[in-house]
Design an enzyme around this catalytic site. Structure first.
Site, mmCIF file in Angstrom:
data_model
loop_
_atom_site.group_PDB
_atom_site.id
_atom_site.type_symbol
_atom_site.label_atom_id
_atom_site.label_comp_id
_atom_site.label_asym_id
_atom_site.label_seq_id
_atom_site.Cartn_x
_atom_site.Cartn_y
_atom_site.Cartn_z
ATOM 1 N N MET A 20 0.830 -1.201 0.000
ATOM 2 C CA MET A 20 0.000 0.000 0.000
ATOM 3 C C MET A 20 0.869 1.258 0.000
ATOM 4 S SD MET A 20 -3.396 -0.982 2.078
ATOM 5 C CE MET A 20 -2.778 -0.765 3.721
ATOM 6 N N LEU A 23 6.662 3.120 1.580
ATOM 7 C CA LEU A 23 7.566 1.976 1.731
ATOM 8 C C LEU A 23 8.685 2.243 2.723
ATOM 9 C CD1 LEU A 23 7.879 0.813 -1.991
ATOM 10 C CD2 LEU A 23 6.190 0.157 -0.252
ATOM 11 N N GLY A 26 11.007 -2.730 5.749
ATOM 12 C CA GLY A 26 10.239 -3.975 5.845
ATOM 13 C C GLY A 26 9.736 -4.410 4.477
ATOM 14 N N HIS A 27 9.141 -3.460 3.749
ATOM 15 C CA HIS A 27 8.708 -3.774 2.385
ATOM 16 C C HIS A 27 9.904 -4.194 1.527
ATOM 17 C CE1 HIS A 27 5.624 -0.646 3.596
ATOM 18 N NE2 HIS A 27 4.826 -1.615 3.185
ATOM 19 N N GLN A 51 -10.306 -2.752 2.646
ATOM 20 C CA GLN A 51 -9.770 -3.392 3.849
ATOM 21 C C GLN A 51 -9.708 -2.443 5.041
ATOM 22 O OE1 GLN A 51 -5.915 -4.308 1.852
ATOM 23 N NE2 GLN A 51 -5.013 -3.828 3.832
ATOM 24 N N GLY A 137 4.707 -10.205 4.399
ATOM 25 C CA GLY A 137 5.458 -10.142 5.648
ATOM 26 C C GLY A 137 4.798 -10.946 6.754
ATOM 27 N N LYS A 139 4.962 -10.036 9.723
ATOM 28 C CA LYS A 139 4.434 -9.075 10.694
ATOM 29 C C LYS A 139 2.905 -9.132 10.705
ATOM 30 C CE LYS A 139 3.970 -4.534 10.143
ATOM 31 N NZ LYS A 139 2.755 -4.050 10.804
ATOM 32 N N VAL A 166 11.011 -7.057 9.748
ATOM 33 C CA VAL A 166 12.168 -6.157 9.854
ATOM 34 C C VAL A 166 11.878 -5.133 10.953
ATOM 35 C CG1 VAL A 166 13.593 -4.458 8.639
ATOM 36 C CG2 VAL A 166 12.712 -6.461 7.425
ATOM 37 N N SER A 176 4.191 1.463 8.368
ATOM 38 C CA SER A 176 3.855 2.787 7.830
ATOM 39 C C SER A 176 3.146 3.625 8.884
ATOM 40 C CB SER A 176 2.958 2.641 6.601
ATOM 41 O OG SER A 176 3.479 1.659 5.742
HETATM 42 P P1 AMP Z 1 1.395 -2.901 3.555
HETATM 43 O O1 AMP Z 1 1.930 -1.889 2.595
HETATM 44 O O2 AMP Z 1 1.329 -2.427 4.965
HETATM 45 O O3 AMP Z 1 0.119 -3.562 3.082
HETATM 46 O O4 AMP Z 1 2.478 -4.044 3.595
HETATM 47 C C1 AMP Z 1 2.865 -4.702 2.402
HETATM 48 C C2 AMP Z 1 3.611 -5.951 2.771
HETATM 49 O O5 AMP Z 1 4.784 -5.608 3.516
HETATM 50 C C3 AMP Z 1 2.775 -6.898 3.657
HETATM 51 O O6 AMP Z 1 2.970 -8.224 3.183
HETATM 52 C C4 AMP Z 1 3.385 -6.688 5.019
HETATM 53 O O7 AMP Z 1 3.265 -7.831 5.857
HETATM 54 C C5 AMP Z 1 4.834 -6.406 4.674
HETATM 55 N N1 AMP Z 1 5.494 -5.698 5.772
HETATM 56 C C6 AMP Z 1 5.074 -4.564 6.390
HETATM 57 N N2 AMP Z 1 5.906 -4.220 7.393
HETATM 58 C C7 AMP Z 1 6.860 -5.186 7.436
HETATM 59 C C8 AMP Z 1 8.014 -5.405 8.260
HETATM 60 N N3 AMP Z 1 8.337 -4.577 9.249
HETATM 61 N N4 AMP Z 1 8.792 -6.481 8.006
HETATM 62 C C9 AMP Z 1 8.457 -7.339 6.993
HETATM 63 N N5 AMP Z 1 7.392 -7.180 6.181
HETATM 64 C C10 AMP Z 1 6.611 -6.128 6.393
#
Ligand code: AMP
Length: 271
Positions: A20, A23, A26-27, A51, A137, A139, A166, A176
């Site tokens: 989303m 970045l 973690g991403h 969501q 992730g 997480k 991460v 984020s």
């Molecule tokens: P989001 O943009 O929040 O939907 O996250 C996109 C992807 O990045 C999802 O699969 C999350 O689980 C992963 N993600 C977010 N934060 C972390 C992190 N700190 N470590 C590893 N993966 C992460």
């Protein structure tokens, strides 16, 4: 996008990283693994309205598109899909995808509709990009379980790869949402990971899961800015809740509010 993805696939396996945006490292861990494991990598940046339970949370979602694109390009991502809402959810759209049990327990119970939004958007993105592998992730531990269930149930030919969380130097999982914390809340938020470490040590030392819950409650209770929301402990393989003394790997999920910011964290523990 499907044509771009097909061109990338003509060279070999295609990895896909749905995000989303906003970045952070973690991403980028997902992206780096995808680059190592595939001939080409595509990412998507799409803040998925279905969501979010709270429209305000959706409106406040951070947007750092220019920086995101630079990071993705430097990491070796060759295509970034930035669809409009009307592309993913065309007028008249009415089809949803839902894991009926997993989506409505634990985090899904407190966020009705959240995981249905996730599975619906991921299915649509998968059908557009048609990657060989997709990266998520740990997480978002329940999200990963929901996506694995969906892909297996619907025979979706995409290999799902889970990536370790991460963290910042003090142990806080990168998110984020962390930018919305005040400096005091940010310092306090390290308590989530510390509580998980306490629980892991307790379980490895022979404690049962009630005792593990107790040490998490004590540790988070001692942090004045944290308001504990939930502690969920599940069998890592089946996602069934477990009690007593575990005999296989468990996933421990905690969530807490810092002001109005809900943070989640997770740890896999083998007794
Ligand atoms: P989001 O943009 O929040 O939907 O996250 C996109 C992807 O990045 C999802 O699969 C999350 O689980 C992963 N993600 C977010 N934060 C972390 C992190 N700190 N470590 C590893 N993966 C992460």
């Amino acid at each position: 996008m499907r044509q771009v993805a097909a061109d990338l696939k003509s060279r070999g396996d295609l990895g896909f990283v749905p995000t989303m945006g906003a970045l952070h490292a973690g991403h980028m861990a997902l992206v780096e693994l995808a680059v190592r494991e595939n001939a080409g990598v595509a990412a998507s940046i799409f803040v998925n309205p279905t969501q979010f339970g709270d429209p305000e949370d959706f409106d406040k979602y951070p947007n750092t598109l220019d920086a995101d694109l630079t990071m993705l390009e430097q990491a070796g991502v060759e295509a970034v899909f930035l669809p409009d809402v009307s592309v993913i959810y065309p007028p008249g759209d009415e089809t949803i995808v839902e894991t009926t049990k997993l989506a409505n327990m634990l985090h899904g119970e407190v966020r009705p509709g959240h995981f249905r939004g996730v599975t619906t958007v991921v299915t649509r993105l998968f059908n557009i990009v048609q990657p060989h592998r997709a990266y998520f992730g740990k997480k978002d531990y329940q999200q990963l379980a929901v996506i694995r269930r969906m892909v297996s149930d619907l025979h979706i030919p995409v290999e799902i790869r889970g990536v370790e969380t991460v963290r910042d130097a003090d142990g806080l999982a990168l998110s984020s949402r962390n930018v919305r914390l005040t400096p005091e809340q940010r310092r306090a938020a390290a308590v989530l990971n510390a509580a998980l470490t306490d629980a892991e040590e307790a379980i490895r030392g022979g404690a049962d899961l009630d005792a593990a819950r107790r040490v998490i409650r004590e540790r988070i209770g001692a942090a004045p800015l944290a308001r504990l929301q939930a502690i969920d402990i599940v069998d890592a393989a089946t996602f069934e809740p477990v009690e007593g003394r575990p005999n296989g790997m468990v996933g421990i999920m905690v969530s807490a509010l810092f002001g109005d910011v809900l943070l989640i964290d997770q740890r896999e523990v083998t007794p």
